[in-house]
Write an enzyme that holds these catalytic residues in place. Structure first.
Site, PDB file in Angstrom:
ATOM      1  CE1 TYR A  67      -8.477   1.564  -9.528  1.00 43.83           C
ATOM      2  CE2 TYR A  67      -6.472   1.836 -10.816  1.00 43.83           C
ATOM      3  CZ  TYR A  67      -7.403   1.018 -10.210  1.00 43.83           C
ATOM      4  OH  TYR A  67      -7.258  -0.335 -10.282  1.00 43.83           O
TER       5      TYR A  67
ATOM      6  N   GLY B  95       0.779  -1.239   0.000  1.00 46.77           N
ATOM      7  CA  GLY B  95       0.000   0.000   0.000  1.00 46.77           C
ATOM      8  C   GLY B  95       0.805   1.280   0.000  1.00 46.77           C
TER       9      GLY B  95
ATOM     10  CB  CYS C 126     -13.830   3.878 -30.143  1.00 49.24           C
ATOM     11  SG  CYS C 126     -13.010   4.181 -31.702  1.00 49.24           S
ATOM     12  CD  GLU C 127     -15.255   3.056 -23.521  1.00 49.18           C
ATOM     13  OE1 GLU C 127     -15.625   3.785 -22.582  1.00 49.18           O
ATOM     14  OE2 GLU C 127     -15.340   1.819 -23.516  1.00 49.18           O
TER      15      GLU C 127
ATOM     16  CD  GLU D  44       1.024  -8.785   1.337  1.00 48.49           C
ATOM     17  OE1 GLU D  44       1.471  -9.884   1.683  1.00 48.49           O
ATOM     18  OE2 GLU D  44      -0.159  -8.576   1.048  1.00 48.49           O
ATOM     19  N   PRO D  45       4.915  -4.752  -0.455  1.00 50.28           N
ATOM     20  CG  PRO D  45       6.952  -3.677  -0.723  1.00 50.28           C
ATOM     21  CD  PRO D  45       6.273  -4.748   0.088  1.00 50.28           C
TER      22      PRO D  45
ATOM     23  NE  ARG E  25       0.361   2.633  -5.722  1.00 47.02           N
ATOM     24  CZ  ARG E  25      -0.694   2.576  -6.536  1.00 47.02           C
ATOM     25  NH1 ARG E  25      -0.630   3.121  -7.724  1.00 47.02           N
ATOM     26  NH2 ARG E  25      -1.811   1.980  -6.148  1.00 47.02           N
TER      27      ARG E  25
ATOM     28  NE  ARG F 137      -2.308   3.293 -11.163  1.00 42.81           N
ATOM     29  CZ  ARG F 137      -2.245   4.470 -10.605  1.00 42.81           C
ATOM     30  NH1 ARG F 137      -1.719   5.485 -11.268  1.00 42.81           N
ATOM     31  NH2 ARG F 137      -2.682   4.653  -9.384  1.00 42.81           N
TER      32      ARG F 137
HETATM   33  N1  LLP Z   1      -1.053  -7.106  -0.984  1.00 40.17           N
HETATM   34  C1  LLP Z   1      -2.320  -7.333  -1.371  1.00 40.17           C
HETATM   35  C2  LLP Z   1      -3.073  -8.415  -0.766  1.00 40.17           C
HETATM   36  C3  LLP Z   1      -2.902  -6.516  -2.362  1.00 40.17           C
HETATM   37  O1  LLP Z   1      -4.161  -6.741  -2.737  1.00 40.17           O
HETATM   38  C4  LLP Z   1      -2.137  -5.489  -2.943  1.00 40.17           C
HETATM   39  C5  LLP Z   1      -2.728  -4.612  -3.958  1.00 40.17           C
HETATM   40  C6  LLP Z   1      -0.805  -5.313  -2.517  1.00 40.17           C
HETATM   41  C7  LLP Z   1      -0.300  -6.139  -1.528  1.00 40.17           C
HETATM   42  C8  LLP Z   1       0.101  -4.279  -3.092  1.00 40.17           C
HETATM   43  O2  LLP Z   1      -0.383  -3.002  -2.962  1.00 40.17           O
HETATM   44  P1  LLP Z   1       0.543  -1.772  -3.386  1.00 40.17           P
HETATM   45  O3  LLP Z   1       1.782  -1.805  -2.522  1.00 40.17           O
HETATM   46  O4  LLP Z   1       0.901  -1.939  -4.813  1.00 40.17           O
HETATM   47  O5  LLP Z   1      -0.285  -0.586  -3.158  1.00 40.17           O
HETATM   48  N2  LLP Z   1      -4.650  -1.106  -9.601  1.00 40.17           N
HETATM   49  C9  LLP Z   1      -4.548  -0.114  -8.545  1.00 40.17           C
HETATM   50  C10 LLP Z   1      -3.926  -0.702  -7.285  1.00 40.17           C
HETATM   51  C11 LLP Z   1      -4.689  -1.915  -6.764  1.00 40.17           C
HETATM   52  C12 LLP Z   1      -3.967  -2.606  -5.650  1.00 40.17           C
HETATM   53  C13 LLP Z   1      -4.629  -3.886  -5.294  1.00 40.17           C
HETATM   54  N3  LLP Z   1      -3.963  -4.620  -4.294  1.00 40.17           N
HETATM   55  C14 LLP Z   1      -3.782   1.106  -9.054  1.00 40.17           C
HETATM   56  O6  LLP Z   1      -3.417   1.124 -10.229  1.00 40.17           O
HETATM   57  O7  LLP Z   1      -3.594   2.074  -8.334  1.00 40.17           O
END
Ligand code: LLP
Length: 402
Positions: free
Chosen positions: A305, A215, A331-332, A256-257, A259, A301
């Protein structure tokens, strides 16, 4: 010298995703370095970018893998990750998927009580449980994964039911997990959720690890401040040290990052295919539309979002600024990368760079409008490697019954 973007496009075509492994490694080290608590085991949320070269670079830094589907587990195994370094965070998995995960020796992180029961029934001796601490966060409501309005996890108040399933079936819950959302830049909200999860953990007798999830956001906009990693690391370390002392035995800390490790390493290169200025009318001031050879099929994205991606005009960085809408070839009407963005006035054929596209870019790409997926290349020092060849229309068509 890393190759120039224009040379990459000349060689591999446009549009093109480019990932710089030096950035990936730097982020992987920065995150690992902010945690003083030991034992610490970071995992990579492979969903953010499953490109094998990227995965291998992160795994080489000592990371395990957080996977959310059989496909992601298969990809991690094929990258050479041992099954016991993969956590399968399931969401509404099927019994067949469960059977496969058990056969592979991958630990399942359950998101519901009924899944934990079925795992026990199938003979699993250990499991992890994802809890919803009722504290959610995230850059957009669609990426907030905890709190009252989410499908994810077992509500934290139901922890005693988890413990009861353990007693009744003999399965050991060895992991206590949360993932509260994505794109978080405030370490404070994280800390609040961690405190809830540790109260939950205190009620589970067989734990070996606590996983505070992913996250961590990145500053997509120039005015945003990055997450204070040292504050986050210090808080997580302090909370874990106190918890482990009261729990009575050492517990592994996990994060568990996704992004944070890959977003800033990635750029989507695209070529301007049309520039058009509409006249002023009574209803609206004329806008200049800069059309590109990619669209939300390749980077969803912004459409999904309302995300922000910096855009650079690589061909003429010093041209006088113009206010333009950067749009795609789908085409949107929602196929917009930026509205009223000030850019060095783009001209036909210019190369634009959509920045910070390394996370959830190709990972979420589609073939909408029967447009093939783009090519992906990886830069490693002065080496360039094709990571995924450009899909062809023929490949798309051959999956149909004719
Ligand atoms: N762990 C679990 C169980 C998750 O579902 C996720 C992301 C992560 C870790 C990693 O999260 P991060 O560190 O990347 O924030 N498609 C969206 C983001 C959706 C994230 C879903 N789960 C975007 O483009 O912003």
């Amino acid at each position: 010298m890393p190759p120039a973007p224009a040379d990459l496009v000349a060689r591999y075509g446009s549009p093109l995703y480019v990932y710089d492994l030096a950035v990936v490694r730097a982020r992987a080290r920065a995150l690992a370095g902010c945690i003083s608590y030991q034992p610490f085991q970071p995992l990579y949320a492979i969903k953010a970018n499953p490109c094998p070269a990227v995965v291998r670079a992160i795994v080489a830094e000592g990371y395990g893998i957080d996977a959310v589907s059989p496909g992601e587990v298969a990809l991690a195994l094929r990258c050479g990750v041992a099954a016991d370094r993969i956590l399968f965070t399931e969401n509404n998995m099927t019994d067949a998927e469960q059977a496969q995960a058990l056969a592979q020796g991958v630990l399942v992180n359950c998101g519901s009580l009924d899944r934990l029961e079925r795992l026990a029934k199938a003979g699993a001796r250990t499991a992890s449980v994802r809890f919803n601490p009722d504290v959610g966060a995230g850059a957009h409501e669609k990426i907030c994964t905890a709190g009252p309005m989410t499908k994810f996890g077992v509500h934290y108040s139901q922890v005693d039911q988890v413990a009861a399933i353990e007693r009744a079936t003999g399965i050991q819950v060895i992991g206590c997990h949360m993932h509260i959302g994505s794109g978080i830049l405030d370490a404070g909200v994280y800390a609040r959720a961690m405190a809830v999860i540790l109260q939950v953990a205190a009620r589970l007798p067989n734990l070996r690890f606590i996983d505070f999830g992913g996250g961590i956001g990145i500053p997509y906009r120039a005015e945003q401040q990055p997450m204070d990693l040292s504050a986050l690391g210090a808080k997580a370390s302090e909370l874990m040290a106190a918890f482990a002392a009261s729990y009575g035995r050492p517990l592994e800390l996990r994060l568990e990052p996704g992004r944070f490790l890959v977003a800033e390493a990635g750029t989507l290169l695209t070529t301007v295919t049309s520039v058009k200025t509409n006249p002023d009318t009574a209803a609206a001031k004329g806008r200049t539309y800069v059309g590109c050879d990619t669209g939300f099929n390749h980077l969803v994205r912004v459409a999904m979002y309302e995300a922000f991606h910096r855009i650079d005009n690589l061909t003429r960085p010093d041209a006088p600024a113009a206010e333009v809408d950067v749009v795609g070839n789908i085409c949107e009407s929602g196929d917009v990368f930026a509205r009223a963005r000030s850019l060095p006035a783009p001209q036909l054929g210019d190369l634009l760079a959509l920045r910070d596209a390394g996370a959830y870019g190709t990972a979420m790409a589609s073939t909408y409008n029967t447009r093939p997926l783009p090519a992906e290349v990886v830069i490693d020092g002065d080496q360039v490697r094709l990571a995924r060849r450009r899909q062809t229309v023929d490949e798309l068509l051959e999956a149909w019954e004719w």
